[in-house]
Every structure is written in structure tokens, then in C-alpha cells.
Write a protein that holds these residues in place. Structure first.
Motif, mmCIF file in Angstrom:
data_model
loop_
_atom_site.group_PDB
_atom_site.id
_atom_site.type_symbol
_atom_site.label_atom_id
_atom_site.label_comp_id
_atom_site.label_asym_id
_atom_site.label_seq_id
_atom_site.Cartn_x
_atom_site.Cartn_y
_atom_site.Cartn_z
ATOM 1 N N GLU A 33 0.822 -1.213 0.000
ATOM 2 C CA GLU A 33 0.000 0.000 0.000
ATOM 3 C C GLU A 33 0.859 1.267 0.000
ATOM 4 O O GLU A 33 0.396 2.342 -0.383
ATOM 5 C CB GLU A 33 -0.975 -0.003 1.184
ATOM 6 N N ARG A 34 2.108 1.159 0.399
ATOM 7 C CA ARG A 34 3.000 2.329 0.414
ATOM 8 C C ARG A 34 3.791 2.475 -0.883
ATOM 9 O O ARG A 34 4.362 3.524 -1.142
ATOM 10 C CB ARG A 34 3.966 2.241 1.591
ATOM 11 N N TRP A 35 3.862 1.413 -1.664
ATOM 12 C CA TRP A 35 4.644 1.463 -2.899
ATOM 13 C C TRP A 35 3.825 2.135 -3.997
ATOM 14 O O TRP A 35 2.663 1.799 -4.206
ATOM 15 C CB TRP A 35 5.044 0.066 -3.335
ATOM 16 N N GLN A 36 4.412 3.050 -4.726
ATOM 17 C CA GLN A 36 3.739 3.767 -5.812
ATOM 18 C C GLN A 36 4.561 3.694 -7.099
ATOM 19 O O GLN A 36 4.961 4.705 -7.665
ATOM 20 C CB GLN A 36 3.492 5.228 -5.406
ATOM 21 N N GLU A 76 -7.154 -1.824 -6.493
ATOM 22 C CA GLU A 76 -7.434 -0.401 -6.671
ATOM 23 C C GLU A 76 -8.736 -0.305 -7.453
ATOM 24 O O GLU A 76 -8.794 -0.763 -8.600
ATOM 25 C CB GLU A 76 -6.308 0.293 -7.432
ATOM 26 N N VAL A 83 2.272 -5.710 -7.211
ATOM 27 C CA VAL A 83 3.021 -4.479 -6.993
ATOM 28 C C VAL A 83 4.353 -4.795 -6.321
ATOM 29 O O VAL A 83 4.407 -5.536 -5.336
ATOM 30 C CB VAL A 83 2.205 -3.506 -6.101
ATOM 31 N N LYS A 88 4.258 -2.088 -11.351
ATOM 32 C CA LYS A 88 2.890 -2.505 -11.042
ATOM 33 C C LYS A 88 2.303 -3.072 -12.322
ATOM 34 O O LYS A 88 2.321 -2.418 -13.366
ATOM 35 C CB LYS A 88 2.077 -1.301 -10.557
#
Length: 192
Positions: A33-36, A76, A83, A88
Motif C-alpha cells: 500500500e505504500r509502494w507507488q 485499486e 506491486v 505494477k
């Protein structure tokens, strides 16, 4: 507490310990959830309605590989992605990504506590508000679902669904299930 009550409590505790041991959890999940990372496109990977993972049309037979992929799965909106910190990729999920394959129950009524084990080794203990839901299947049957983590759900296997049905209660004229101090009602349409 009588000897019989103590034996029952020991059996229940042993059942929960055995369920957790069967999960073979390898520790904390990655912080997806923190990886973008940037979106790199879709890949030919899918999870069918039975929780079976496929890559390029072939089943993924190595359980360790499936558990690795499951640990980096993120939802999402209505899409699913694998991810990592650097990429992703989109995958297809036919229903929900996991199956609840085992359940343990202790207590009764509003004090009832449920623990579920998924087909990929996640253990979900005492799901509370909005963490259990029921949907009607196309054939009119009832499909129970359990929230696993971060928008990812597990559909109850047939055996777990039967166990859940045995725990149904009636509250204020509604049929449903207690877990985590919350009452989760069955849709009225399921009772018609």
C-alpha cells in the motif's frame, strides 16, 4: 470450570493453534500500500473462481510462488495488480482472489469469535464491521465472503459456507452471523 469444560477449551485452543500452524505464514506482508511504482501494463495472469492461479493459461503449481504473488497483490477500485517497489502490473481476478478454506469458532452469540485461513495462508481473526458479507449466487445459493486485508476478499469454500450456516442466528427478525461483536445479516432476498 469442570474437567469437561477445561477439555473443551483445550480442544478449541488446539484447533486454533493448528489452523494457524497450517497457514505457514512467513511473517509480515510487504507494504504494497505504500509502494507507488509506475504501471507497466497487464500480464496474462488470472485467478479463477476457485482460487487457482494461472500464468499464460497454465496453472501455477508451486504453492510458494502463489503465496509470493498473493503477498504483493493489491486492489485499486475494481482492478487487481501485483506491486513491487519498481513496477505494477495488472492481472485478472474472476471473483475474489482468495478462498476461505478453514474456519475456527469460539464463543457464541455476540461473543462469537471466528478465525479463517485462506488458500494462500492468510489468517483472518475475528472480522468485525463490514468484514463479512453475503451475496446471492446466480443459482440462488448464498455466497459468504470474508475481508482479508486492504480491500482483498476471500469467498468461503463450500465446507466453510456449511459451517457458517450452522452458526446462523436471528436478531430483530433478521438471519445472520455474529463475529467480532458485529451481526452480519444475510440479504433478505436469500430467504425468499
Amino acid at each position: 470450570m469442570s474437567a469437561e469444560d477445561e477439555a473443551g477449551a483445550a480442544d478449541r485452543a488446539g484447533g486454533l493453534a493448528a489452523l494457524i500452524a497450517r497457514s505457514s505464514q512467513g511473517g509480515a506482508k510487504p507494504p504494497v500500500e505504500r509502494w507507488q511504482p509506475p504501471f507497466c501494463g497487464d500480464i496474462d495472469m488470472r485467478i479463477d473462481r476457485n482460487g487457482q492461479w494461472f500464468y499464460m493459461g497454465s496453472p501455477i503449481g508451486r504453492e510458494a510462488m502463489v503465496r509470493l504473488f498473493a503477498s504483493v497483490l493489491r486492489r485499486e477500485a475494481d482492478r487487481y495488480f501485483l506491486v513491487t517497489p519498481v513496477e505494477k502490473v495488472g492481472i485478472t481476478v474472476e471473483d475474489v482472489p482468495f478462498l476461505a478454506v478453514e474456519m475456527h469458532c469460539e464463543g457464541a452469540d455476540a461473543l462469537q469469535r471466528l478465525t479463517f485461513r485462506t488458500n494462500v495462508g492468510d489468517v483472518v481473526t475475528d472480522p468485525g464491521t463490514d468484514a463479512v458479507r453475503f451475496e446471492l449466487a446466480a443459482d440462488g445459493g448464498l455466497m459468504p465472503y470474508v475481508h482479508v486485508r486492504a480491500g482483498l476478499w476471500a469467498r468461503a469454500s463450500r465446507a466453510v459456507a456449511h459451517e457458517l450456516a450452522g452458526l446462523f442466528d436471528e436478531v430483530d427478525g433478521r438471519i445472520g452471523l455474529w463475529s467480532g461483536g458485529q451481526f452480519h445479516p444475510v440479504p433478505d432476498a436469500a430467504l425468499e
